[in-house]
Design a protein around this motif. Sequence first.
Motif, PDB file in Angstrom:
ATOM      1  N   UNK A 148       0.742  -1.289  -0.047  1.00 52.26           N
ATOM      2  CA  UNK A 148      -0.038  -0.261  -0.059  1.00 52.26           C
ATOM      3  C   UNK A 148       0.937   1.508  -0.009  1.00 52.26           C
ATOM      4  N   UNK A 149       0.499   2.374  -0.902  1.00 51.19           N
ATOM      5  CA  UNK A 149       1.315   3.499  -0.808  1.00 51.19           C
ATOM      6  C   UNK A 149       0.578   4.524   0.162  1.00 51.19           C
ATOM      7  N   UNK A 150       1.300   5.415   0.521  1.00 50.08           N
ATOM      8  CA  UNK A 150       0.438   6.243   1.613  1.00 50.08           C
ATOM      9  C   UNK A 150      -0.207   7.344   0.864  1.00 50.08           C
ATOM     10  N   UNK A 151      -1.304   7.754   1.323  1.00 55.37           N
ATOM     11  CA  UNK A 151      -2.168   8.832   1.204  1.00 55.37           C
ATOM     12  C   UNK A 151      -1.159  10.149   1.283  1.00 55.37           C
ATOM     13  N   UNK A 152      -1.275  11.089   0.311  1.00 53.64           N
ATOM     14  CA  UNK A 152      -0.753  12.257   0.190  1.00 53.64           C
ATOM     15  C   UNK A 152      -1.644  13.586  -0.126  1.00 53.64           C
ATOM     16  N   UNK A 158       8.580   3.754   1.220  1.00 52.98           N
ATOM     17  CA  UNK A 158       8.182   2.369   0.409  1.00 52.98           C
ATOM     18  C   UNK A 158       9.206   2.419  -0.755  1.00 52.98           C
ATOM     19  N   UNK A 159       9.079   1.260  -1.220  1.00 52.91           N
ATOM     20  CA  UNK A 159      10.255   0.978  -2.454  1.00 52.91           C
ATOM     21  C   UNK A 159       9.551  -0.072  -3.483  1.00 52.91           C
ATOM     22  N   UNK A 160      10.077  -0.189  -4.507  1.00 52.58           N
ATOM     23  CA  UNK A 160       9.855  -1.330  -5.644  1.00 52.58           C
ATOM     24  C   UNK A 160      10.831  -1.985  -6.028  1.00 52.58           C
ATOM     25  N   UNK A 161      10.709  -3.349  -6.381  1.00 51.35           N
ATOM     26  CA  UNK A 161      11.908  -4.119  -6.914  1.00 51.35           C
ATOM     27  C   UNK A 161      11.701  -4.078  -8.568  1.00 51.35           C
ATOM     28  N   UNK A 162      13.111  -3.722  -9.031  1.00 49.93           N
ATOM     29  CA  UNK A 162      13.155  -3.655 -10.362  1.00 49.93           C
ATOM     30  C   UNK A 162      14.081  -4.688 -11.046  1.00 49.93           C
ATOM     31  N   UNK A 163      13.858  -5.195 -12.000  1.00 50.54           N
ATOM     32  CA  UNK A 163      14.921  -6.219 -12.775  1.00 50.54           C
ATOM     33  C   UNK A 163      14.959  -5.829 -14.215  1.00 50.54           C
ATOM     34  N   UNK A 164      16.048  -5.731 -14.633  1.00 53.95           N
ATOM     35  CA  UNK A 164      16.570  -5.425 -16.103  1.00 53.95           C
ATOM     36  C   UNK A 164      17.042  -6.712 -16.778  1.00 53.95           C
ATOM     37  N   UNK A 165      16.593  -6.857 -18.043  1.00 55.15           N
ATOM     38  CA  UNK A 165      17.073  -8.001 -18.645  1.00 55.15           C
ATOM     39  C   UNK A 165      17.677  -7.716 -20.005  1.00 55.15           C
ATOM     40  N   UNK A 204      -1.652  -0.568  -8.112  1.00 58.77           N
ATOM     41  CA  UNK A 204      -1.001  -0.229  -6.668  1.00 58.77           C
ATOM     42  C   UNK A 204      -2.246   0.238  -5.927  1.00 58.77           C
ATOM     43  N   UNK A 205      -2.162   0.076  -4.769  1.00 58.19           N
ATOM     44  CA  UNK A 205      -3.288   0.611  -3.753  1.00 58.19           C
ATOM     45  C   UNK A 205      -2.830   1.603  -2.982  1.00 58.19           C
ATOM     46  N   UNK A 206      -3.333   2.879  -2.669  1.00 60.01           N
ATOM     47  CA  UNK A 206      -3.046   3.946  -2.061  1.00 60.01           C
ATOM     48  C   UNK A 206      -4.252   3.888  -0.743  1.00 60.01           C
TER      49      UNK A 206
END
Length: 694
Positions: A495-499, A515-522, A685-687
Motif C-alpha cells: 500500500x502506498x501512503x495517501x498524500x 516504500x520501494x519497488x523491486x526492479x529487474x532489467x534483462x 497499486x493501492x493507495x
Amino acid sequence: MNLTRHPPPYEPDGSPTTAANANEVPPARSPSQNTLRPSPSPSKTKEVYDILPSFQMYQAILKRNEHQFTENLVEKPPQYETEGTDAATSAYTPPHEATNPLDEYAAFDHQETQEDIELHNDNVAVLHEAYGSSIVDNIDRVPKESSSPFDIQIFVTKDIPEPYTDNELETRLKHYTSGDLVNGYLVVTNTTAIPQTFGLFTVSLEGSIKITEPAPAGEPAKYHKILMKKFLRMYDLHASYGYIQVPNSAGIEYPPHTRDTHDGTIIALPETRVLQPHTKYKKFFTFRFPSRLLDNVCPTQLEPHIAAPPSFGVDHTGFNNKAGGIKVNKVLGYGHLDVRGTPLLTKDFGWDNVSISYTIEAKFIDRKHAASVPFSQHDIDDPEQYVISKQAQYFLRFVPTAPEPSPALPTSEAIAAQFAAIEHDINRQLAHISGEVKDKHLFEGADASATSKLPSKPRPVVVSAPVTVLSKRGLLKSVAKVGTCQAAVTQVPAMLSYSSPTLLMRYNHDTVAPSALALELTFTGVEGRKPPAVASVEVNMVVWSYCSDFPVPFAISGDFFADSDQGLAHLQKRAQAYQGFIDANPGLKVSRATRGFLKSARTLRAKRDVIGGYFQPWTPSAPDKWASDGGHARFRATVPLVVINKANVNVIPSFQTCLVGRSYCLQVVVRLKGDGDAMVCEVPVTVGYSPQPA
C-alpha cells in the motif's frame, strides 16, 4: 425493537400546555435559577458509538407523519409500552416492497419560481430507495423555500464544546478519518419581529455522490440534470427537535432552556416549537465517522462498495451553487470560499462535475400548504406537500483509513458471470415467446471471446515491451545496435501512503511512509556487447478515475484499467450489442437486473491522468552491477519511492462505490545511457491512509 424505558411525560415548564399559552415560550432561565450545573460526565457516558441509523431507527424514532405537524400540545405524547409488547415497532407504517438491487433512477422536476433558481436546482434525480414513506425518508426530494424567517449557523469545534464559555473553532484544513468525532454546535435565530412556528428540525451528518450536467446556454436553470446518491445519513437526536431531551452522546450537560451567558443564546429549542422574535437558540451535536456503511447503500451488497469513500472533487451545488466557482490556488494546492463550512477543492484529478461530499446538515421542514387544507392519508408520501423552509450545511473533509478491499472475483470473471446471467435471461424470454429453447449465444460478437480480452487477475510481475539499445561508436559517432533490453517490476508496496498538499499534511500531522519497488532489467547483447549503464529510473503515478450513471454491479480490480482502456471498451461494446438486440425485440421483458447492468456498463466511463514529479527520480549511486545469466545480463535494484509532490496534488485513497471509483498504477520509466527508447512498465497499486498516533 423493544423499548422498555418510560420517558417522562411531555410537560413544558412543568405543566401541560394550554390553548392560551400554546404560542408562548417561558422566559429563559439563567443557570443560577436551576440547581443543575454543567459538569464532567462519567467516562462511560462519553463513549460515542458509530451506529448508523437502521431501518427500525428511521421508522420508530425519526418517522414523522402529518399529525405531528398539527398535534394538540395540550395532550401528552404516547408512552413507550412495557416489556413484552411491540408498540415501538408496530407504530410505524410497514415498509414498501423491497427495491430491486438495480432499480432505475427516478427523476423529479421541482416547480420553482425565478427567485428559486439561484437557490435550488431542478431536475434532481435520486436513486430510488424505498425505506419508508415519511418526509425524513424523502428529504432529498423536498423543494426549498427561497426566503425564510430563520437563520442557521453551524460551528465545528476542535474539542467537545462546553456551554457558558468560548469554544475554539476547527480550521477548514482539518480532515477526519474513520472513527473520528465531529463536535460542534449550531445557533438558530428567528430574524423577524414576530413569533415563528416550525414543523421539524433535523441535524445530520450526510455523505452524497453528485454528478451534475450543466444546462445549455440560454436555459434559466444552472444545471440540466443532477444525479445524486445518498450513501450516509446519521441523525443526532439530541441536536434535532424531539419530544424528550435525548442526552448528548459526548456527555455535554446543561439545564435545558437556560441562557448561555457567554453568547446570549438559549440552550435547546422551545418545546412549543415557537421561536421568539430576534432570539437565538443553541443546540450541541456530536457525530462519529463510520468506517463501514449500511449494507443497503449498495444494491448488490458488494464488499468494496460498503466502505466509506474519501472526499472527492467539490459539490458545485453547495452554498447555493457558489461552490462551483472555487478554483485551486497553485501555491497552496487547494481552494475554498471565504465562508465558514466551505468545501475544499484540491487537485485530486477527478471530473469537474463529479463529487463525493460529507456535510453537517441542519434543516427546518414545514408544510407547504395552508393549515386549513384537509389531507388525505397518503400525503406524507408526496414531498411536494412539504418544504425545507431553511437549511444550512458545513462541509467536512474525510479520508478513510481502510484501503480498498480486494474483489471476491477478478473483474473479468465477475463480468463474465453478469453476461452469462443476461444470456440466460434473454434465452428464457425467447423460449417463452417462441416455445423454442436456445442455449447458445444469440449473435456474433456476444460470446466469451469478448470477455477474454478483459484484464484478469493482477499479475505479480509486470514486464515492459523490449526496446532496442543503441550506442554511438567510431570517429563518425555512427549509431549501432548493441542489444535489446526489457524491464520488469517484480514487487510493489502492499500500500502506498495517501498524500495531499503540504499545508494540509502539516496541519493534520500526516507523514508519508517510506516504500520501494523491486526492479529487474534483462539485457541481451549483440556479438557479446555489454549493457550500458542505467541512466535514470523515473516513477510516475497513473490515476484512473471512473464513474457511471447507474450502479455498477461488480467490483473493479486494480488492473482493470491498467495499460489501456481495452477492458472498458470491450465491456461497453458487448453491453451495447445486447441492448441493441433487446431494443430490436420489444417483446422481450428482461429483468431489472439485466437492464441495470447494461445501463451501468454502457455509461461507465474512465479517464487517465499521469502525475509527473510526484516521486524523486532515482539513479544508481554505485556502478551498475550487471550479472551474467545464461547469455543474458541482469540488473536488479530496489528503487526507493520518495514522495516530493512538486505539483501539490492530492492522491486520495483507492476506493470504489456503486457510481464512482479511483484506482492507481505506478508507471516505471527506465532509461539507459546512450541512444534508445525508454522501457515503461505500469503496475497496479493501492493507495491507503494510516494516520499517525496521537
